[in-house]
Design an enzyme around this catalytic site. Sequence first.
Site, PDB file in Angstrom:
ATOM      1  N   LYS A  17      -1.892 -26.538 -28.557  1.00 52.18           N
ATOM      2  CA  LYS A  17      -2.238 -25.678 -27.413  1.00 52.18           C
ATOM      3  C   LYS A  17      -2.896 -24.431 -27.999  1.00 52.18           C
ATOM      4  O   LYS A  17      -2.232 -23.486 -28.398  1.00 52.18           O
ATOM      5  CB  LYS A  17      -0.966 -25.325 -26.635  1.00 52.18           C
ATOM      6  CG  LYS A  17      -1.159 -24.974 -25.166  1.00 52.18           C
ATOM      7  CD  LYS A  17      -2.094 -23.830 -24.903  1.00 52.18           C
ATOM      8  CE  LYS A  17      -1.504 -22.481 -25.210  1.00 52.18           C
ATOM      9  NZ  LYS A  17      -2.506 -21.373 -25.089  1.00 52.18           N
TER      10      LYS A  17
ATOM     11  N   CYS B 298      -3.232  -9.951 -38.170  1.00 51.71           N
ATOM     12  CA  CYS B 298      -1.818  -9.706 -38.437  1.00 51.71           C
ATOM     13  C   CYS B 298      -1.635  -9.073 -39.807  1.00 51.71           C
ATOM     14  O   CYS B 298      -0.558  -8.588 -40.129  1.00 51.71           O
ATOM     15  CB  CYS B 298      -1.020 -10.985 -38.336  1.00 51.71           C
ATOM     16  SG  CYS B 298      -1.375 -12.120 -39.666  1.00 51.71           S
TER      17      CYS B 298
HETATM   18  P1  NAD Z   1      -0.045 -14.048 -27.693  1.00 51.85           P
HETATM   19  O1  NAD Z   1       1.392 -13.978 -28.046  1.00 51.85           O
HETATM   20  O2  NAD Z   1      -0.499 -13.364 -26.445  1.00 51.85           O
HETATM   21  O3  NAD Z   1      -0.492 -15.594 -27.507  1.00 51.85           O
HETATM   22  C1  NAD Z   1      -0.229 -16.552 -28.494  1.00 51.85           C
HETATM   23  C2  NAD Z   1      -0.123 -17.926 -27.828  1.00 51.85           C
HETATM   24  O4  NAD Z   1       0.976 -17.922 -26.918  1.00 51.85           O
HETATM   25  C3  NAD Z   1      -1.354 -18.303 -27.019  1.00 51.85           C
HETATM   26  O5  NAD Z   1      -1.611 -19.674 -27.172  1.00 51.85           O
HETATM   27  C4  NAD Z   1      -0.954 -17.952 -25.585  1.00 51.85           C
HETATM   28  O6  NAD Z   1      -1.577 -18.769 -24.622  1.00 51.85           O
HETATM   29  C5  NAD Z   1       0.541 -18.175 -25.586  1.00 51.85           C
HETATM   30  N1  NAD Z   1       1.275 -17.239 -24.711  1.00 51.85           N
HETATM   31  C6  NAD Z   1       0.935 -15.965 -24.391  1.00 51.85           C
HETATM   32  N2  NAD Z   1       1.883 -15.404 -23.611  1.00 51.85           N
HETATM   33  C7  NAD Z   1       2.847 -16.344 -23.439  1.00 51.85           C
HETATM   34  C8  NAD Z   1       4.081 -16.360 -22.741  1.00 51.85           C
HETATM   35  N3  NAD Z   1       4.519 -15.306 -22.063  1.00 51.85           N
HETATM   36  N4  NAD Z   1       4.818 -17.489 -22.792  1.00 51.85           N
HETATM   37  C9  NAD Z   1       4.396 -18.572 -23.477  1.00 51.85           C
HETATM   38  N5  NAD Z   1       3.225 -18.597 -24.160  1.00 51.85           N
HETATM   39  C10 NAD Z   1       2.460 -17.506 -24.143  1.00 51.85           C
HETATM   40  O7  NAD Z   1      -0.867 -13.570 -28.963  1.00 51.85           O
HETATM   41  P2  NAD Z   1      -2.431 -13.285 -29.060  1.00 51.85           P
HETATM   42  O8  NAD Z   1      -2.743 -12.035 -28.323  1.00 51.85           O
HETATM   43  O9  NAD Z   1      -3.192 -14.516 -28.763  1.00 51.85           O
HETATM   44  O10 NAD Z   1      -2.581 -13.027 -30.637  1.00 51.85           O
HETATM   45  C11 NAD Z   1      -2.316 -11.801 -31.247  1.00 51.85           C
HETATM   46  C12 NAD Z   1      -0.919 -11.721 -31.802  1.00 51.85           C
HETATM   47  O11 NAD Z   1      -0.701 -12.771 -32.742  1.00 51.85           O
HETATM   48  C13 NAD Z   1      -0.669 -10.433 -32.568  1.00 51.85           C
HETATM   49  O12 NAD Z   1       0.619  -9.969 -32.268  1.00 51.85           O
HETATM   50  C14 NAD Z   1      -0.766 -10.848 -34.025  1.00 51.85           C
HETATM   51  O13 NAD Z   1      -0.096 -10.020 -34.947  1.00 51.85           O
HETATM   52  C15 NAD Z   1      -0.163 -12.203 -33.955  1.00 51.85           C
HETATM   53  N6  NAD Z   1      -0.554 -12.990 -35.119  1.00 51.85           N
HETATM   54  C16 NAD Z   1       0.366 -13.174 -36.107  1.00 51.85           C
HETATM   55  C17 NAD Z   1       0.018 -13.862 -37.249  1.00 51.85           C
HETATM   56  C18 NAD Z   1       1.022 -14.057 -38.357  1.00 51.85           C
HETATM   57  O14 NAD Z   1       0.700 -14.706 -39.340  1.00 51.85           O
HETATM   58  N7  NAD Z   1       2.227 -13.533 -38.233  1.00 51.85           N
HETATM   59  C19 NAD Z   1      -1.273 -14.360 -37.407  1.00 51.85           C
HETATM   60  C20 NAD Z   1      -2.187 -14.149 -36.368  1.00 51.85           C
HETATM   61  C21 NAD Z   1      -1.813 -13.462 -35.230  1.00 51.85           C
END
Ligand code: NAD
Length: 481
Positions: free
Chosen positions: A173, A281
């Site tokens: 997804k 990140c």
């Molecule tokens: P996000 O949490 O909004 O979304 C991530 C995924 O979860 C997406 O596929 C989204 O559709 C889904 N999602 C969003 N809200 C949801 C909910 N309430 N319930 C279930 N699923 C949900 O993150 P984003 O904005 O796409 O990405 C940025 C974030 O990801 C930042 O916090 C960043 O630090 C983190 N990140 C972490 C790493 C790491 O290695 N730790 C790497 C890349 C990004």
Amino acid sequence: MISVRNYVAGQWLVPDGIDTTPIEDPATRERLGTVPLSGAREVAAAVAAAKAAFPEWRRTPAVERARVLFRLKIMLDEARQEMAVQLSREHGKNVAETAGEIQRGIENVEHACGIPSLMMGDALEDVARGIDCESLRQPLGVFGVITPYNFPVMIPMWFWPYAVATGNTVVLKPSEQDPLTHQRVIELAAEAGLPPGVLNVVHGRKEAVEALIDHPDVTGVSFVGSSAVARMVYARAGEAGKRVQALGGAKNHMIVLPDADPDVVADAVLSSVYGSAGQRCLAGSVIVGVGEAYEPMRERILDGAASLRMGRGVDEGVDMGPVISEAHRERVMRFINQGERDGARLLLDGRGRTVDQYPEGHWVGPTVFEDVRPDTPLGNEEVFGPVAGLSRASSLDDALDLVEASPYGNATSIFTTSGWAAREFRYRAGISMIGVNIGVAAPMAFFPFGGAKHSFYGDLKAQGRDAVEFFTDKRVVISRW
Ligand code: NAD
């Protein structure tokens, strides 16, 4: 316009009767495509396809599974430039950055090609007289993979190449904000010979994620995204007794000691804070000058940030693109406004910046604060935008206190010529990815990627040997004949 489709049992599908969401170029707001917002029905169909494909794929010898990945690696190399431009259009970062991202994704495919060796077990004869013992790694079934928008090509490849190489099947997804370019990767994987049903894709948001986690035929979940969602995924999948690895957000400190070379520091800080417009990140966020390191560091960062060229990522000479969406731009603005209210000093204000040629873009100019306090949102929450928070420390101990107090534990860097200081920092920081005179300490495919504290929920991380561990179970056989 590209119609983003679900990919189920080898068929590209646009599900009937469900909502869609647009994908726009964040610099121009040109409509690039639409994404279906799948629900439980579409997820169930993808899981059923993955479940049906598992027995035959598991039986396929590891060398044959690896050969599909070898072919995919060559196809990805050939498609890399075209994909880098497309990714820049849908994400906003510049083409050098998107090409780098794709390269890091390909390296995971390369690493997974070694699966016949990586997946081997152990054996010992005569653990007792006439009794032998062996351990084998076996795949587990269907895995769900849920990924964020900021590295939409690379991050899915932290997981699914290892999952399928080890003989599992997958339902991915991707982020609904920029799934176009990874769709090309899936097309190439099919052309490379990945059988129908082994890798399936379902697009959507929360509803699709929850349906995937809850589905009884999904045996484990890999997630990357913000900490709040990572924690929910960890709890929900864990409650159902599933394997889960959930990588969350970050707040990364960069510590500069007085003996560091200020030019090396400035280059590293600028690329770390402003690369991908801060949407990483591993982005540097709080930049701590120890003692007399502070003034030269401040001056160089300020000059460098002010001279960064903002623009559309596909154009020549652009250092920094827009952020992904208007909602995200407003979020970053709220952090800047709050920072001012909390008494941090705004040295460079990115709020009013735009790009003349692209007035509709989601622009946030490079921003620099100083006197950022650790007890304020700018000091302890993830901004995920092009904002540097400078702060002072009187000693290495003082700087380490700041790092240790952070609720996040993803990455940190130290700049010094002292081996002792670097060693002390590494020993005490409690952070998972550590740079020594390196700005963005991104582990390569054969090392684990993931954080600590609220940056990571689980134990086995992405990439490397951890990925092989996560996607297999160790089965032990004790025999007497
Ligand atoms: P996000 O949490 O909004 O979304 C991530 C995924 O979860 C997406 O596929 C989204 O559709 C889904 N999602 C969003 N809200 C949801 C909910 N309430 N319930 C279930 N699923 C949900 O993150 P984003 O904005 O796409 O990405 C940025 C974030 O990801 C930042 O916090 C960043 O630090 C983190 N990140 C972490 C790493 C790491 O290695 N730790 C790497 C890349 C990004």
